[in-house]
Design a protein around this motif. Structure first.
Motif, PDB file in Angstrom:
ATOM      1  N   LEU A  82      40.094  15.918  28.523  1.00 45.87           N
ATOM      2  CA  LEU A  82      39.579  14.919  29.459  1.00 45.87           C
ATOM      3  C   LEU A  82      39.617  15.436  30.901  1.00 45.87           C
ATOM      4  CD1 LEU A  82      41.139  11.634  28.002  1.00 45.87           C
ATOM      5  CD2 LEU A  82      38.754  12.380  27.887  1.00 45.87           C
ATOM      6  N   ASP A  83      40.541  16.350  31.182  1.00 43.90           N
ATOM      7  CA  ASP A  83      40.678  16.895  32.526  1.00 43.90           C
ATOM      8  C   ASP A  83      39.609  17.953  32.806  1.00 43.90           C
ATOM      9  OD1 ASP A  83      42.032  16.664  34.888  1.00 43.90           O
ATOM     10  OD2 ASP A  83      43.467  18.250  34.448  1.00 43.90           O
ATOM     11  N   LYS A  84      39.510  18.925  31.899  1.00 41.26           N
ATOM     12  CA  LYS A  84      38.584  20.042  32.104  1.00 41.26           C
ATOM     13  C   LYS A  84      37.195  19.789  31.527  1.00 41.26           C
ATOM     14  CE  LYS A  84      42.099  23.653  32.325  1.00 41.26           C
ATOM     15  NZ  LYS A  84      42.539  24.974  31.793  1.00 41.26           N
ATOM     16  N   MET A  85      37.086  18.729  30.718  1.00 41.97           N
ATOM     17  CA  MET A  85      35.811  18.403  30.076  1.00 41.97           C
ATOM     18  C   MET A  85      35.286  19.574  29.239  1.00 41.97           C
ATOM     19  SD  MET A  85      34.596  15.313  30.509  1.00 41.97           S
ATOM     20  CE  MET A  85      35.792  14.053  30.932  1.00 41.97           C
ATOM     21  N   GLU A  86      36.205  20.191  28.501  1.00 42.38           N
ATOM     22  CA  GLU A  86      35.825  21.253  27.587  1.00 42.38           C
ATOM     23  C   GLU A  86      36.904  21.422  26.523  1.00 42.38           C
ATOM     24  OE1 GLU A  86      35.560  24.631  30.299  1.00 42.38           O
ATOM     25  OE2 GLU A  86      37.417  25.424  29.427  1.00 42.38           O
ATOM     26  N   PHE A  87      36.541  22.047  25.416  1.00 42.37           N
ATOM     27  CA  PHE A  87      37.524  22.382  24.391  1.00 42.37           C
ATOM     28  C   PHE A  87      36.988  23.544  23.556  1.00 42.37           C
ATOM     29  CE2 PHE A  87      34.805  19.135  22.507  1.00 42.37           C
ATOM     30  CZ  PHE A  87      34.522  19.641  21.237  1.00 42.37           C
ATOM     31  N   HIS A  88      37.893  24.190  22.837  1.00 49.37           N
ATOM     32  CA  HIS A  88      37.557  25.373  22.045  1.00 49.37           C
ATOM     33  C   HIS A  88      37.483  25.011  20.566  1.00 49.37           C
ATOM     34  CE1 HIS A  88      37.183  29.661  21.349  1.00 49.37           C
ATOM     35  NE2 HIS A  88      38.103  29.587  20.393  1.00 49.37           N
ATOM     36  N   VAL A  89      36.463  25.542  19.888  1.00 53.59           N
ATOM     37  CA  VAL A  89      36.321  25.371  18.444  1.00 53.59           C
ATOM     38  C   VAL A  89      36.790  26.673  17.792  1.00 53.59           C
ATOM     39  CG1 VAL A  89      34.757  24.824  16.536  1.00 53.59           C
ATOM     40  CG2 VAL A  89      34.339  23.854  18.801  1.00 53.59           C
ATOM     41  N   TYR A  90      37.960  26.628  17.209  1.00 57.85           N
ATOM     42  CA  TYR A  90      38.576  27.864  16.705  1.00 57.85           C
ATOM     43  C   TYR A  90      37.795  28.482  15.544  1.00 57.85           C
ATOM     44  CZ  TYR A  90      42.439  26.358  19.616  1.00 57.85           C
ATOM     45  OH  TYR A  90      43.191  25.973  20.688  1.00 57.85           O
ATOM     46  N   GLU A  91      37.214  27.648  14.697  1.00 57.09           N
ATOM     47  CA  GLU A  91      36.511  28.151  13.516  1.00 57.09           C
ATOM     48  C   GLU A  91      35.254  28.936  13.869  1.00 57.09           C
ATOM     49  OE1 GLU A  91      39.196  24.954  12.303  1.00 57.09           O
ATOM     50  OE2 GLU A  91      37.711  25.174  13.902  1.00 57.09           O
ATOM     51  N   THR A  92      34.607  28.563  14.965  1.00 59.04           N
ATOM     52  CA  THR A  92      33.358  29.239  15.349  1.00 59.04           C
ATOM     53  C   THR A  92      33.518  30.119  16.587  1.00 59.04           C
ATOM     54  OG1 THR A  92      32.634  27.398  16.762  1.00 59.04           O
ATOM     55  CG2 THR A  92      32.011  27.309  14.421  1.00 59.04           C
ATOM     56  N   GLY A  93      34.638  29.950  17.293  1.00 57.04           N
ATOM     57  CA  GLY A  93      34.876  30.746  18.493  1.00 57.04           C
ATOM     58  C   GLY A  93      34.132  30.261  19.727  1.00 57.04           C
ATOM     59  N   GLU A  94      33.450  29.134  19.642  1.00 58.04           N
ATOM     60  CA  GLU A  94      32.676  28.644  20.792  1.00 58.04           C
ATOM     61  C   GLU A  94      33.492  27.668  21.641  1.00 58.04           C
ATOM     62  OE1 GLU A  94      29.319  26.134  19.661  1.00 58.04           O
ATOM     63  OE2 GLU A  94      30.314  25.721  17.747  1.00 58.04           O
ATOM     64  N   THR A  95      33.107  27.563  22.888  1.00 59.36           N
ATOM     65  CA  THR A  95      33.710  26.587  23.794  1.00 59.36           C
ATOM     66  C   THR A  95      32.675  25.517  24.101  1.00 59.36           C
ATOM     67  OG1 THR A  95      35.202  28.213  24.791  1.00 59.36           O
ATOM     68  CG2 THR A  95      34.751  26.222  26.057  1.00 59.36           C
ATOM     69  N   ILE A  96      33.048  24.290  23.882  1.00 64.77           N
ATOM     70  CA  ILE A  96      32.149  23.165  24.126  1.00 64.77           C
ATOM     71  C   ILE A  96      32.452  22.586  25.501  1.00 64.77           C
ATOM     72  CG2 ILE A  96      31.358  20.913  23.297  1.00 64.77           C
ATOM     73  CD1 ILE A  96      30.795  23.286  21.393  1.00 64.77           C
ATOM     74  N   ARG A  97      31.485  22.626  26.380  1.00 65.34           N
ATOM     75  CA  ARG A  97      31.647  22.074  27.734  1.00 65.34           C
ATOM     76  C   ARG A  97      30.690  20.904  27.918  1.00 65.34           C
ATOM     77  NH1 ARG A  97      31.863  27.649  28.445  1.00 65.34           N
ATOM     78  NH2 ARG A  97      33.865  28.405  29.296  1.00 65.34           N
ATOM     79  N   ALA A  98      31.136  19.919  28.674  1.00 61.96           N
ATOM     80  CA  ALA A  98      30.304  18.747  28.906  1.00 61.96           C
ATOM     81  C   ALA A  98      29.075  19.125  29.729  1.00 61.96           C
ATOM     82  CB  ALA A  98      31.111  17.668  29.631  1.00 61.96           C
ATOM     83  N   LYS A  99      27.900  18.807  29.202  1.00 55.35           N
ATOM     84  CA  LYS A  99      26.665  19.044  29.958  1.00 55.35           C
ATOM     85  C   LYS A  99      26.612  18.113  31.168  1.00 55.35           C
ATOM     86  CE  LYS A  99      24.007  20.322  25.815  1.00 55.35           C
ATOM     87  NZ  LYS A  99      22.867  19.938  24.929  1.00 55.35           N
ATOM     88  N   HIS A 100      27.048  16.889  30.969  1.00 55.52           N
ATOM     89  CA  HIS A 100      27.134  15.896  32.042  1.00 55.52           C
ATOM     90  C   HIS A 100      28.466  15.172  31.869  1.00 55.52           C
ATOM     91  CE1 HIS A 100      22.814  16.372  32.864  1.00 55.52           C
ATOM     92  NE2 HIS A 100      22.683  16.418  31.547  1.00 55.52           N
TER      93      HIS A 100
END
Length: 281
Positions: A134-152
């Protein structure tokens, strides 16, 4: 610039509540809303979304809900089954990733309102487990290695019924507002939205009884805003007037009291009050 929330025709928002909503939006912090059940906390998020023309994503928290479910869930069981069946889908792990409500909000192509409803129902660690996301508006998906960041950055509204204390670290990241129970003047405005044109005598008598019930010593569950609205709806459906609502010591229970009193302890309380009033005669 984001439009400002001013309440809606369907939702009576007090000045301090509209200030809180707009402050949270400006600060880009989650708005933590507390208050008695039935005071319109969940409805607030829906009305903010409607007033600002935004889509709402709703995450209803339960006692078994884990923070990870808000991010994503990896269905390892289905992947194992598909591998045994020789399904080609197993070669792409993303086929087994189920997006949670936070991911949906972060992935939206437009700004949305994210409601995290009744956060205090979950385990005490639940709020802490969402701090970074909620602070950084992002999180890591360990299974795929991608980082999901809020577009808005979504407008995050979190509700709590105060069933348990929330961690200090979580509270520091929120803008806080407590919805006080409406006074009679505010309640009249709320009633007018839901039951326009109700007769003044009936409304005055009903609200007088309602607030007397709420102030009765020993009451286990005070009736809420939603319950008085239901009660008034029943009174109107039965075509009752102010005279029909009159009570005396012999008849302490209000008419159609099942809309207001929700457990046998409170019903027995009013029956005892009536008994004591009769004994004094």
């Amino acid at each position: 610039m984001t439009a400002r929330f001013k309440g809606t025709a369907e939702y009576v928002a007090t000045d301090d509540l509209t200030i809180a909503v707009n402050a949270a939006v400006t600060l880009e912090r989650p708005l933590l809303v507390k208050g008695e059940p039935g005071t319109g906390k969940t409805e607030l998020a829906k009305q903010v979304a409607g007033a600002l023309g935004l889509r709402m994503i709703e995450w209803n928290v339960k006692s078994t809900t884990r923070a990870q479910q808000g991010l994503y869930e990896y269905d390892a069981v289905s992947r194992l089954r598909d591998s045994q069946l020789g399904d080609e889908r197993v070669h792409d792990v993303s086929n087994y990733i189920r997006k949670g409500k936070l991911w949906q909000a972060f992935d939206a192509d437009e700004k949305v309102v994210l409601l995290i409803d009744e956060i205090d129902k979950a385990d005490i660690e639940f709020p802490n487990d969402l701090l970074q996301e909620l602070d950084k508006m992002e999180f890591h998906v360990y299974e795929t290695g991608e980082t999901i960041r809020a577009k808005h950055r979504p407008i995050v509204i979190i509700t709590s019924n105060n069933e348990k204390e929330l961690p200090d670290a979580f509270l520091r990241r929120c803008f806080f507002h407590y919805i006080r129970f409406p006074d009679e003047a505010t309640m009249r405005r709320i009633v007018e939205v839901h039951h326009p044109g109700i007769k003044e005598a009936l409304l005055t008598t009903a609200l007088t009884q309602f607030y007397e019930i709420r102030e009765t010593q020993g009451l286990k569950k005070k009736p809420s805003t939603s319950e008085v609205l239901d009660w008034l709806k029943l009174l109107l459906a039965e075509d009752l007037d102010a005279e029909d609502l009159k009570r005396d010591g012999v008849n302490a229970l209000p008419k159609l009291h099942g809309a207001l009193l929700k457990n046998e302890q409170d019903v027995h309380l009013f029956e005892r009050l009536a008994f004591m009033a009769r004994a004094k005669r």
